[in-house]
Scaffold this motif. Structure first.
Motif, mmCIF file in Angstrom:
data_model
loop_
_atom_site.group_PDB
_atom_site.id
_atom_site.type_symbol
_atom_site.label_atom_id
_atom_site.label_comp_id
_atom_site.label_asym_id
_atom_site.label_seq_id
_atom_site.Cartn_x
_atom_site.Cartn_y
_atom_site.Cartn_z
ATOM 1 N N SER A 134 0.852 -1.190 0.000
ATOM 2 C CA SER A 134 0.000 0.000 0.000
ATOM 3 C C SER A 134 0.884 1.235 0.000
ATOM 4 O O SER A 134 2.091 1.147 0.233
ATOM 5 N N ALA A 135 0.259 2.387 -0.189
ATOM 6 C CA ALA A 135 0.968 3.655 -0.025
ATOM 7 C C ALA A 135 1.341 3.809 1.448
ATOM 8 O O ALA A 135 0.687 3.268 2.333
ATOM 9 N N THR B 151 -2.217 8.324 0.768
ATOM 10 C CA THR B 151 -3.364 8.447 -0.154
ATOM 11 C C THR B 151 -4.266 9.603 0.273
ATOM 12 O O THR B 151 -4.731 10.381 -0.566
ATOM 13 N N GLU C 293 1.610 3.981 -4.007
ATOM 14 C CA GLU C 293 1.983 2.569 -3.950
ATOM 15 C C GLU C 293 3.309 2.317 -4.686
ATOM 16 O O GLU C 293 4.085 1.447 -4.311
ATOM 17 N N PHE D 160 -3.567 -1.571 -5.473
ATOM 18 C CA PHE D 160 -4.657 -0.591 -5.624
ATOM 19 C C PHE D 160 -4.769 -0.002 -7.021
ATOM 20 O O PHE D 160 -5.475 0.957 -7.221
ATOM 21 N N ARG E 253 -10.817 2.781 -2.305
ATOM 22 C CA ARG E 253 -10.076 2.790 -1.051
ATOM 23 C C ARG E 253 -9.935 1.362 -0.496
ATOM 24 O O ARG E 253 -10.881 0.582 -0.527
ATOM 25 N N GLY E 254 -8.747 1.080 -0.019
ATOM 26 C CA GLY E 254 -8.488 -0.264 0.511
ATOM 27 C C GLY E 254 -8.200 -1.288 -0.577
ATOM 28 O O GLY E 254 -8.095 -2.489 -0.317
ATOM 29 N N GLY E 255 -8.025 -0.814 -1.812
ATOM 30 C CA GLY E 255 -7.956 -1.714 -2.960
ATOM 31 C C GLY E 255 -6.712 -2.597 -3.047
ATOM 32 O O GLY E 255 -6.697 -3.556 -3.826
ATOM 33 N N SER E 256 -5.678 -2.308 -2.261
ATOM 34 C CA SER E 256 -4.484 -3.165 -2.322
ATOM 35 C C SER E 256 -4.804 -4.588 -1.869
ATOM 36 O O SER E 256 -4.160 -5.546 -2.318
ATOM 37 N N ASP E 257 -5.788 -4.734 -0.985
ATOM 38 C CA ASP E 257 -6.204 -6.085 -0.580
ATOM 39 C C ASP E 257 -6.657 -6.871 -1.805
ATOM 40 O O ASP E 257 -6.340 -8.055 -1.962
HETATM 41 N N1 ASP Z 1 -3.604 3.358 -0.470
HETATM 42 C C1 ASP Z 1 -4.978 3.040 -0.796
HETATM 43 C C2 ASP Z 1 -5.898 3.541 0.317
HETATM 44 O O1 ASP Z 1 -5.432 4.152 1.263
HETATM 45 C C3 ASP Z 1 -5.179 1.590 -1.074
HETATM 46 C C4 ASP Z 1 -4.826 0.652 0.050
HETATM 47 O O2 ASP Z 1 -4.066 0.995 0.937
HETATM 48 O O3 ASP Z 1 -5.311 -0.472 0.034
HETATM 49 O O4 ASP Z 1 -7.065 3.356 0.245
#
Ligand code: ASP
Ligand code: MG
Length: 426
Positions: free
Chosen positions: A42-43, A48, A75, A137, A151-155
């Motif tokens: 992730s970043a 982000t 990222e 992400f 948001r949260g897309g690295s998962d």
């Molecule tokens: N950096 C992105 C976020 O903060 C994606 C991630 O961390 O999964 O949403």
């Protein structure tokens, strides 16, 4: 590829130089133990959020395509730095953008969906004995533009790569020890769950548990990717998210009646008063919302008892979408003489558990517990393994605590389906 693992590190796990080096050591240790390793990062920290704030300082309506060019940089920074750290530990590493890694998405900027993963470049790098770092992400659209996955897309990146390369497991390293029976910030003695089924995790992610992005769980269920959600600060086992069959086969499931209490505070209720009771009206209302990209959660319509009387329709939307919902519905409301009311101070508590499928009385217990706390239930929705209640936002904490206690979720003594409910048995 058997013997391959995907390791994903969240923003807090790579926030500064020493944490990033620690992550690099963990990655190298895994490689030295004989596994091929694909890493998704992730970043760093709140990068982000910072990038979003930068854009908002420039423009109140930034172009979504340019937003994705901007947001995808966070990222990439993490991956390049981590590759350097791994090199210094004497291992070969290569960092790739989502596009270079072959992650192909649709064209909906800032919330793109993965369509396909062309993983040949990753496979080739693994064959050459490199550790592969992929920027989370993000991907490249069918129109060849950079996209981000929400948001949260690295998962979701991590799970999609695990599926594409046939990894044994997708490890999600995060700043908490796993998935809990409730948010430990509200319930300090919430229990870390050892195993959760895909279906339960889906319901939990959809009803407010922030630990995994909802789409990543959907993807994992659809492709049978086992997830191990664990702390990046120690070696303890975290929570395994697996199919119900695997959990049963390996006797991993504890089979409690209720697995977790989840919540969200950011709900808004929209009520339409005076709807003509004729076919097609609900369809028009919901189509207008869908066209405006507003996601509806719970819906209630009460049918008038007398012929020709007017109906009332209420639904919930994320609080951030309430203005968009109002704008989308204005033309229909004006045309049909409907009054529009909104209340943006709603929250939601849910209980989730595969055990409730075959056990009566759970809803009765939930409603009685909330009633005993004098918490008014505004709306209710259920699935076979979830019961959700919309309550005033300021009552959410109290509701979570009361339900967690009532269903005995803290210690090892969770209620088993075969045990009676006592006074709530039906
Ligand atoms: N950096 C992105 C976020 O903060 C994606 C991630 O961390 O999964 O949403
Ligand atoms: Mg996350």
């Amino acid at each position: 590829m058997p013997g391959t693992v995907v390791m994903k590190f969240g923003g807090t796990s790579v926030a500064d130089a020493s944490r990033l080096k620690r992550a690099a050591e963990r990655i190298v240790a895994k490689r030295e133990a004989g596994q091929h390793v694909v890493v998704v990062l992730s970043a760093r920290g709140k990068e982000t959020d910072r990038l979003i704030a930068d854009a908002q300082e420039i423009s109140s309506h930034p172009d979504p395509r340019e937003m994705d060019m901007l947001l995808s940089t966070g990222e990439r920074v993490s991956c390049a730095l981590c590759a350097m750290a791994i090199n210094d530990l004497g291992h070969r590493a290569i960092s790739l953008t989502g596009s270079q890694a072959g992650i192909v998405t649709d064209t909906s900027h800032t919330k793109a969906r993965i369509l396909e993963v062309r993983a040949d470049r990753i496979r080739a790098a693994l064959d050459e004995d490199s550790i592969v770092l992929v920027a989370g992400f993000q991907g490249v659209s069918t129109a060849k533009d950079v996209t981000t996955l929400g948001r949260g897309g690295s998962d979701t990146t991590a799970v999609a790569l695990a599926a594409a390369i046939g990894a044994d497991e997708c490890e999600i390293y995060t700043d908490v020890p796993g998935v809990f029976s409730a948010d430990p910030r509200i319930v300090p003695d919430a229990r870390k769950l050892d195993v959760v089924s895909f279906d339960e995790m889906l319901e939990m992610a959809a009803s407010g548990a922030g630990v995994l992005q909802l789409r990543s769980v959907e993807y994992a269920r659809n492709h049978g990717v086992r997830i191990h959600c664990r702390s990046s600060f120690d070696d303890a086992a975290g929570t395994f998210v697996v199919s119900e069959d695997e959990a049963k086969d390996k006797d991993m499931m504890e089979n409690p009646l209720i697995t977790a209490v989840t919540h969200s505070r950011g709900e808004a209720r929209v009520t339409l008063i005076g709807l003509p009771d004729t076919p097609g009206v609900a369809g028009r209302v919901t189509t207008a919302l869908a066209d405006a990209n507003v996601n509806i959660d719970m819906i209630i319509q009460n049918e008038p008892r007398t012929a020709g009387a007017l109906a009332e329709l209420s639904f919930t939307v994320p609080r951030d979408d309430v203005d968009a919902a109002r704008v989308a519905l204005q033309p229909i409301a004006a045309e049909l003489g409907i009054t529009l009311e909104t209340d943006a101070s709603m929250g939601k508590v849910s209980i989730v558990g595969a055990g409730m499928k075959s056990h009566p009385g759970v809803a009765a217990k939930v409603f009685s517990v909330l009633g005993a706390q004098e918490i008014n239930i505004e709306m209710i929705s259920t699935s076979p393994i979830r019961i959700s209640c919309v309550v005033p936002a300021e009552k959410v904490e109290e509701a979570v605590k009361a339900l967690h206690t009532a269903f005995d979720l803290s210690g090892a003594d969770t209620i088993r389906p075969e045990q009676p409910f006592g006074e709530f048995a039906s």
